[in-house]
Design an enzyme around this catalytic site. Structure first.
Site, mmCIF file in Angstrom:
data_model
loop_
_atom_site.group_PDB
_atom_site.id
_atom_site.type_symbol
_atom_site.label_atom_id
_atom_site.label_comp_id
_atom_site.label_asym_id
_atom_site.label_seq_id
_atom_site.Cartn_x
_atom_site.Cartn_y
_atom_site.Cartn_z
ATOM 1 N N ASP A 134 46.077 -10.766 40.450
ATOM 2 C CA ASP A 134 46.084 -11.039 39.015
ATOM 3 C C ASP A 134 46.650 -12.436 38.800
ATOM 4 O O ASP A 134 47.537 -12.874 39.553
ATOM 5 C CB ASP A 134 46.940 -10.015 38.272
ATOM 6 C CG ASP A 134 46.895 -10.225 36.769
ATOM 7 O OD1 ASP A 134 45.854 -9.913 36.162
ATOM 8 O OD2 ASP A 134 47.882 -10.722 36.206
ATOM 9 N N HIS B 236 51.631 -7.944 31.828
ATOM 10 C CA HIS B 236 51.262 -9.345 31.632
ATOM 11 C C HIS B 236 52.075 -10.269 32.527
ATOM 12 O O HIS B 236 52.238 -11.450 32.221
ATOM 13 C CB HIS B 236 51.360 -9.774 30.172
ATOM 14 C CG HIS B 236 50.361 -9.103 29.306
ATOM 15 N ND1 HIS B 236 49.004 -9.278 29.454
ATOM 16 C CD2 HIS B 236 50.517 -8.226 28.287
ATOM 17 C CE1 HIS B 236 48.372 -8.541 28.552
ATOM 18 N NE2 HIS B 236 49.266 -7.893 27.841
ATOM 19 N N ASP C 69 50.873 -6.436 36.855
ATOM 20 C CA ASP C 69 49.486 -6.080 36.550
ATOM 21 C C ASP C 69 48.698 -5.783 37.825
ATOM 22 O O ASP C 69 47.874 -4.867 37.863
ATOM 23 C CB ASP C 69 48.801 -7.188 35.752
ATOM 24 C CG ASP C 69 49.260 -7.236 34.293
ATOM 25 O OD1 ASP C 69 50.081 -6.390 33.886
ATOM 26 O OD2 ASP C 69 48.795 -8.138 33.576
#
Length: 180
Positions: A7, A156, A161
């Site tokens: 991510d 976030h 994530d």
């Protein structure tokens, strides 16, 4: 099922104008998330011409990464080769992979490298196959649907994530195998 789940957090939505400010990744081997096999770093953002980029206030409100946090972080020129080595020849997974893939391709191109994993899997697309009657497939909804939780302050942020995406990937693959 041996993949790298990753991510990115960025300064905005455009791979051409914005920059990566954090990369987080976990390896999944034999259907298990390997916490010890992880990659996590903040990245000092710079523009295409090498000028420092500020993280817009509205974006800081989403991921919580401030200009001060990345001031002494390594630049992408140092981080990207390390991340590509971590990925190696593994397939990759991300939630809404088109976003992350766009940033990785643009970053690799700018640094004379190649983003060319042998396969890319998207947990958003897998969620659409596993839950065809549902309208929403964002990571929060998917996590709730699969009874997964984010670590405190983990939403976030890249590693938080990536961790939930990795667990979701494992469960989605099991679900889709059962359903054929």
């Amino acid at each position: 099922m041996n993949v790298v789940v990753f991510d990115l957090e960025t300064t905005g939505l455009s791979p051409e104008r914005d920059a990566i400010v954090e990369i987080g990744a976990l390896r999944v081997r034999e259907g298990r998330v390997r916490e010890a096999e992880r990659f996590e770093t903040l990245v000092r953002p710079v523009g295409v011409g090498g000028e420092p980029l500020r993280i817009p206030w509205r974006v800081q409100q989403i991921h919580g990464i401030s200009d001060e946090m990345v001031r002494d972080a390594p630049g992408l020129a140092d981080v990207l080769p390390e991340f590509l080595d971590f990925v190696g020849d593994s397939p990759v997974v991300a939630h809404n992979i088109s976003f992350d893939r766009g940033f990785m391709r643009a970053a690799a191109r700018r640094h004379g490298l190649a983003w060319a994993p042998p396969a890319e899997h998207c947990t958003m697309q897998l969620s659409r196959r596993a839950f065809p009657g549902e309208r929403s497939h964002n990571l929060d909804v998917l996590a709730q649907r699969l009874d997964l939780g984010f670590a405190r302050d983990g939403r976030h942020r890249s590693l938080g994530d990536a961790r939930v995406t990795a667990e979701a990937f494992v469960r989605l693959m099991e679900r889709l195998r059962v359903q054929g």
